[in-house]
Scaffold this motif. Sequence first.
Motif, PDB file in Angstrom:
ATOM      1  N   LEU A 165       2.727   1.683   6.809  1.00  0.00           N
ATOM      2  CA  LEU A 165       2.858   1.851   5.361  1.00  0.00           C
ATOM      3  C   LEU A 165       1.525   1.717   4.641  1.00  0.00           C
ATOM      4  N   GLU A 166       0.694   0.811   5.106  1.00  0.00           N
ATOM      5  CA  GLU A 166      -0.562   0.529   4.409  1.00  0.00           C
ATOM      6  C   GLU A 166      -1.720   1.404   4.860  1.00  0.00           C
ATOM      7  N   ASN A 167      -1.563   2.093   6.003  1.00  0.00           N
ATOM      8  CA  ASN A 167      -2.691   2.841   6.545  1.00  0.00           C
ATOM      9  C   ASN A 167      -2.419   4.310   6.814  1.00  0.00           C
ATOM     10  N   LEU A 168      -1.234   4.625   7.350  1.00  0.00           N
ATOM     11  CA  LEU A 168      -1.018   5.969   7.887  1.00  0.00           C
ATOM     12  C   LEU A 168       0.281   6.616   7.418  1.00  0.00           C
ATOM     13  N   TYR A 169       0.865   6.111   6.346  1.00  0.00           N
ATOM     14  CA  TYR A 169       2.163   6.627   5.904  1.00  0.00           C
ATOM     15  C   TYR A 169       2.113   8.126   5.622  1.00  0.00           C
ATOM     16  N   ASP A 170       1.140   8.562   4.855  1.00  0.00           N
ATOM     17  CA  ASP A 170       1.082   9.976   4.461  1.00  0.00           C
ATOM     18  C   ASP A 170       0.934  10.895   5.663  1.00  0.00           C
ATOM     19  N   TYR A 173       4.510  10.382   7.811  1.00  0.00           N
ATOM     20  CA  TYR A 173       5.775  10.688   7.141  1.00  0.00           C
ATOM     21  C   TYR A 173       5.679  11.788   6.090  1.00  0.00           C
ATOM     22  N   LYS A 174       4.635  12.600   6.168  1.00  0.00           N
ATOM     23  CA  LYS A 174       4.463  13.608   5.113  1.00  0.00           C
ATOM     24  C   LYS A 174       5.577  14.653   5.128  1.00  0.00           C
ATOM     25  N   ASN A 175       6.208  14.874   6.279  1.00  0.00           N
ATOM     26  CA  ASN A 175       7.292  15.856   6.366  1.00  0.00           C
ATOM     27  C   ASN A 175       8.675  15.211   6.295  1.00  0.00           C
ATOM     28  N   HIS A 176       8.717  13.900   6.110  1.00  0.00           N
ATOM     29  CA  HIS A 176       9.994  13.199   5.958  1.00  0.00           C
ATOM     30  C   HIS A 176      10.333  13.121   4.474  1.00  0.00           C
ATOM     31  N   ILE A 203       9.211   1.576  -2.953  1.00  0.00           N
ATOM     32  CA  ILE A 203      10.589   1.457  -2.468  1.00  0.00           C
ATOM     33  C   ILE A 203      10.982   2.691  -1.665  1.00  0.00           C
ATOM     34  N   VAL A 204      10.630   3.877  -2.165  1.00  0.00           N
ATOM     35  CA  VAL A 204      10.938   5.128  -1.453  1.00  0.00           C
ATOM     36  C   VAL A 204      10.249   5.148  -0.093  1.00  0.00           C
ATOM     37  N   LYS A 205       8.985   4.720  -0.041  1.00  0.00           N
ATOM     38  CA  LYS A 205       8.255   4.698   1.228  1.00  0.00           C
ATOM     39  C   LYS A 205       8.897   3.721   2.220  1.00  0.00           C
ATOM     40  N   VAL A 260      15.973  -7.691   4.142  1.00  0.00           N
ATOM     41  CA  VAL A 260      14.787  -8.510   3.855  1.00  0.00           C
ATOM     42  C   VAL A 260      13.550  -7.624   3.793  1.00  0.00           C
ATOM     43  N   PHE A 261      13.436  -6.695   4.745  1.00  0.00           N
ATOM     44  CA  PHE A 261      12.304  -5.761   4.755  1.00  0.00           C
ATOM     45  C   PHE A 261      12.250  -4.962   3.454  1.00  0.00           C
ATOM     46  N   MET A 262      13.411  -4.494   2.974  1.00  0.00           N
ATOM     47  CA  MET A 262      13.446  -3.690   1.754  1.00  0.00           C
ATOM     48  C   MET A 262      13.187  -4.514   0.494  1.00  0.00           C
TER      49      MET A 262
END
Length: 643
Positions: A165-170, A173-176, A203-205, A260-262
């Motif tokens: 989430l903090e480094n490589l999300y885009d 998950y760019k096609n998700h 939240i969406v991520k 909890v994660f969310m």
Amino acid sequence: MSDYFNDENRICKILQILENKRAASLEYLEKKLNVSTKSIKNDIKELNEILDGNALIQSKIGKYKLYIIKQNQFEKIKQNLYLHDDFFNSPKKRMAYVINRLMNDENPVLTEDLAFEMSIGRTTLIGDLKKIREVLERYNLKIVGKTNTGLKLEGQEIDIRLFVLENLYDEIYKNHELDYDVKEELNKIFLDLKLESSTKKHIVKFLTVLIDRVVNGHPIIELNEKYEDLIYTEQIRITNNMLDKLENIFNIKIPNNERVFMTLPIVGMRTPMDIDRVKNLEITEEVINLVLDIIELIKIEMDITITPGNLLDEFTYHISFMLNRLKYGIKIKNPILDEIKEKYMVPYKLAEITKVLIEDRTKKKVSKDELGFLAVYFSVFISENSYEQNKICSIAIICGTGKITARLIAAQLRKIVDIDTKLEMFSDSQVNKEILDEFDLVLSTIKFKCDTVTPIIHLKEIFDENQLKNKIESVRYTEKLDIPMLQGMESLVLNLLDEEKFFILDREKSYIENVDYMIDNLYDLAYLDEGFKERIHIRESKSTMVFDEYIALPHAINKGTDKIVFSIGIFSDEQKVKKCDNPKVIFLLAIPDGDEKDDDILVKIYDEIIAIAKDKEAVENIAHMKNYKELLMYFIKQDNIFN
């Protein structure tokens, strides 16, 4: 977070910088991108070709500026640049591919297979793996195994998710994209909660990652004990309400660990614009005490009184959310960090002082991004206090070439003064001391004699608004200090300095011995009260006032006076000193006590000193000065140091 993962395509980085800044010098771009002048020029040439006349990057007066000609076409080109799928030519995207494979594969993955799939050399991949391992360590993750037997990603599921989430999300998950009915339901929830856009995006991520990992057989099995207290917070009620509504759409049961994660993007969110939306959240005694101690620490360390006023609640909630982010390892990005550090130097210095206190209380490291957000609050507190103290309510305009010219001056003034400021126009024959004494400021296009207590600024009928703004500020400061302003010299510290407050220091003596030497000389000149040296020593014993190897700023209250005393001491030669604690330049500051102290002036002085400290070349040059006159001439020739 590693800078390695923020190393985007250089062309994109240049475009981002020029979009965020009004203009950027070649030297600034070199420093930011850590490449040669030639590379920058080639990149800008290539960018202009890509922009194809829809926008243009042009150099004027030594600075590059972005001109947008066709906004819609420019946006399309920009998005295409940022989303360019030249996948395996980007180190960051290669890293994303490796992590994506390892986090989804139960079996070890061979290095040869990874290199083959990405069409890159084995040496390149091994170099990438070395860099990614360094960053993974910060998330308690590691890549285990050998290159010839296969590699596995090892660590807790929640840490894997936070790393992505903090480094490589885009990249991963760019096609998700969440289904339409999910987004519709989320929009209803967001509307009801009135969340900020940044919190909604987080939240969406988080939800996107959660669904992907749970559906593909990677739920959170173990939960670190530091997250367990989230189960009892008000924020998890928001999460439960949201996930209860989404369970039917997903047709899956979302377990407690996932809930909890969310909760993490909610508990660590930025403070919302509508502060009433979070006033049901408990503010602990720990947070309240930290806020009070921050204000007290800044008072002790810098003699600046921070008064949050009606922003106290908002600042307290910001500290509360920040502590949550530190506790649960949630990192947020500050997109304007570089601009904050450059423009708000004193507030950022206050944030750095605050950092020590926060880290001592939490035993967690505070990131520069968090410091940037703290600095913004400090800047607002300082600015609002300064505005109330120094508001110009009335200006007299004296013009010798007719009323229409005076109106022209008034029209230009409206661009830089408060809308409520009263502007009144006169000829020189109409004014006298009684009339002008009623105004806060006099602006005149002609020279005239009048013994008014109101400061007078002479200007031309057509003037540069920014220059006048700076001049008004300088006149205001020098008037408060009751010192004459040097002609053409708008720096406050230079107006405070004179020949008898300039010292050549002894390289064979320690830092504190040289400070004592300066103080003793100022004692002889009756500038300081008897207890000043002791107060400097007490302060120095608690926390050194040496900024770095270049400068020191010893400062203390000077009792029984309404005058600020500023002096400078220089170690004028480059031979190695006997003791290693000597900086190159010492700025000694004596501050009036109690009601006589003006925080606005103090902030201005700190601002100028920090500007000098940041310019290492300037400090080196100052250290070669042999007398006050040389120093003054240097600053006259280098008049951009304080900008």
